[in-house]
Write a protein that holds these residues in place. Structure first.
Motif, PDB file in Angstrom:
ATOM      1  N   GLU A 235      88.920 -14.487 -55.354  1.00  0.00           N
ATOM      2  CA  GLU A 235      87.820 -13.584 -55.093  1.00  0.00           C
ATOM      3  C   GLU A 235      87.143 -12.951 -55.846  1.00  0.00           C
ATOM      4  N   ALA A 236      87.689 -11.980 -56.731  1.00  0.00           N
ATOM      5  CA  ALA A 236      86.752 -11.257 -57.715  1.00  0.00           C
ATOM      6  C   ALA A 236      86.124 -12.158 -58.815  1.00  0.00           C
ATOM      7  N   PHE A 237      87.014 -12.848 -59.078  1.00  0.00           N
ATOM      8  CA  PHE A 237      86.038 -14.031 -59.880  1.00  0.00           C
ATOM      9  C   PHE A 237      85.273 -15.412 -58.852  1.00  0.00           C
ATOM     10  N   GLU A 238      85.783 -15.345 -58.238  1.00  0.00           N
ATOM     11  CA  GLU A 238      84.703 -16.150 -57.835  1.00  0.00           C
ATOM     12  C   GLU A 238      83.734 -15.944 -57.451  1.00  0.00           C
ATOM     13  N   ARG A 239      83.024 -14.450 -57.182  1.00  0.00           N
ATOM     14  CA  ARG A 239      81.967 -14.261 -56.448  1.00  0.00           C
ATOM     15  C   ARG A 239      81.581 -12.860 -57.523  1.00  0.00           C
ATOM     16  N   TYR A 240      81.601 -13.035 -58.635  1.00  0.00           N
ATOM     17  CA  TYR A 240      81.442 -11.463 -59.187  1.00  0.00           C
ATOM     18  C   TYR A 240      81.412 -12.580 -60.951  1.00  0.00           C
ATOM     19  N   LEU A 241      82.819 -12.591 -61.162  1.00  0.00           N
ATOM     20  CA  LEU A 241      82.950 -12.663 -62.728  1.00  0.00           C
ATOM     21  C   LEU A 241      83.252 -13.804 -63.280  1.00  0.00           C
ATOM     22  N   ASP A 242      82.607 -15.203 -63.094  1.00  0.00           N
ATOM     23  CA  ASP A 242      82.851 -16.319 -62.998  1.00  0.00           C
ATOM     24  C   ASP A 242      81.782 -17.285 -62.495  1.00  0.00           C
ATOM     25  N   THR A 243      80.779 -17.071 -62.580  1.00  0.00           N
ATOM     26  CA  THR A 243      80.037 -17.056 -61.883  1.00  0.00           C
ATOM     27  C   THR A 243      78.617 -17.549 -63.283  1.00  0.00           C
ATOM     28  N   PRO A 244      77.642 -18.289 -62.355  1.00  0.00           N
ATOM     29  CA  PRO A 244      77.083 -18.811 -63.944  1.00  0.00           C
ATOM     30  C   PRO A 244      76.427 -17.590 -64.406  1.00  0.00           C
ATOM     31  N   ASP A 245      75.686 -16.740 -63.145  1.00  0.00           N
ATOM     32  CA  ASP A 245      75.242 -15.406 -63.740  1.00  0.00           C
ATOM     33  C   ASP A 245      75.909 -14.734 -64.348  1.00  0.00           C
ATOM     34  N   TYR A 246      76.871 -14.338 -63.872  1.00  0.00           N
ATOM     35  CA  TYR A 246      78.273 -13.601 -65.187  1.00  0.00           C
ATOM     36  C   TYR A 246      77.877 -14.151 -66.890  1.00  0.00           C
ATOM     37  N   ALA A 247      77.544 -15.369 -66.989  1.00  0.00           N
ATOM     38  CA  ALA A 247      77.618 -15.448 -68.640  1.00  0.00           C
ATOM     39  C   ALA A 247      76.753 -15.157 -68.996  1.00  0.00           C
ATOM     40  N   ARG A 248      75.268 -14.608 -68.699  1.00  0.00           N
ATOM     41  CA  ARG A 248      75.078 -13.861 -69.414  1.00  0.00           C
ATOM     42  C   ARG A 248      74.803 -12.678 -70.265  1.00  0.00           C
ATOM     43  N   ILE A 249      76.231 -11.837 -69.862  1.00  0.00           N
ATOM     44  CA  ILE A 249      77.264 -10.923 -70.235  1.00  0.00           C
ATOM     45  C   ILE A 249      78.202 -11.148 -71.039  1.00  0.00           C
TER      46      ILE A 249
END
Length: 276
Positions: free
Chosen positions: A149-163
């Motif tokens: 769930e942590a990956f799906e909601r936060y750590l593996d999203t298109p928005d996360y890719a910016r960091i």
């Protein structure tokens, strides 16, 4: 042989120490195991010592992240233990991971999940910090119910890719592994999320750089995907590998060490040539 050619330990983002991964593999009847920690060679000496004691053939391995696409990973096997080219690349990538931990903490704070780098460091236990360590901290704090769930909601999203951290090009991954005397394989091709034609073209390009194999057998590959990857291996005269991508039940609850029916003799021979 019964083999699992894709596993992780505490030397990167796995749950168990290298020797414990080898012990568990031996208990399952796995005869050949590759420890393929992310961008790290730190667990290999311990794993090989455990393999000698337990009668498990342990391959020196690594999993390198490539910058062109998300989840684009190249596995390396059987390279020289000295391998200055590979060690230099790992050191560069380690620095990138160390710097990224603060960006991940800032990013999560923006999302209303104030997990700190220090919490992730505690879970990592002195090893290089990866996203799974932050995910476990989020579970511990009750922000999510599972690492997935942590990956799906936060750590593996298109928005996360910016960091995301700096990574080498796929060609550099393949060529560095080859320069170290090793052999290179494309990991879990389904994760690239490419159409068949695009994946075919990518594999052809990688073969031109010196790619040796494709990870055709993987727990999350469908039967249809496996058949297609086997066809690609035949088309480009590549070897076939397979692995579980084991991290431990706290990190990937649905993934277990797996005794695949494989022929790793060619990799074991490469490793012997490079010095056991």
């Amino acid at each position: 042989m019964k083999a699992d050619l894709h596993t992780h330990s505490t030397a990167s983002d796995g749950q168990y120490a290298p020797a414990e991964v080898v012990r568990r593999a031996g208990d399952l009847g796995i005869q050949a195991l590759a420890l393929t920690d992310h961008d790290s060679l730190d667990g290999l000496e311990e794993a090989q010592a455990a393999g000698k004691a337990l009668g498990v053939s342990v391959l020196r391995g690594i999993e390198l992240g490539a910058r062109e696409r998300r989840s684009f990973h190249i596995l390396g096997y059987g390279f020289s233990a000295a391998a200055p080219e590979l060690r230099d690349l790992c050191a560069w990538m380690k620095r990138g991971r160390d710097e990224r931990k603060f960006r991940i903490a800032d990013y999560l704070r923006e999302k209303g999940v104030p997990v700190t780098a220090e919490e992730a460091e505690e879970i990592a236990g002195g090893n290089v910090i990866g996203r799974p360590h932050f995910a476990q901290a989020m579970v511990r704090r009750g922000y999510v119910q599972s690492v997935q769930e942590a990956f799906e909601r936060y750590l593996d999203t298109p928005d996360y890719a910016r960091i995301e951290r700096p990574k080498p090009a796929a060609r550099a991954c393949v060529e560095t592994i080859r320069a170290a005397g090793g052999r290179a394989a494309l990991a879990h091709p389904y994760q690239l999320k490419l159409e068949d034609g695009d994946l075919d073209a990518l594999v052809g390009e990688l073969a031109g750089y010196g790619l040796d194999a494709i990870e055709c057998f993987y727990p999350r590959h469908t039967p249809e995907q496996t058949v297609f990857y086997l066809r690609l291996a035949e088309k480009y005269r590549l070897r076939v590998t397979g692995g579980s991508d084991f991290h431990g039940e706290k990190v990937k609850p649905d993934i277990r060490l797996t005794a695949w029916d494989l022929d790793p003799a060619w990799l074991l021979e490469v490793q012997r040539e490079n010095g056991e």
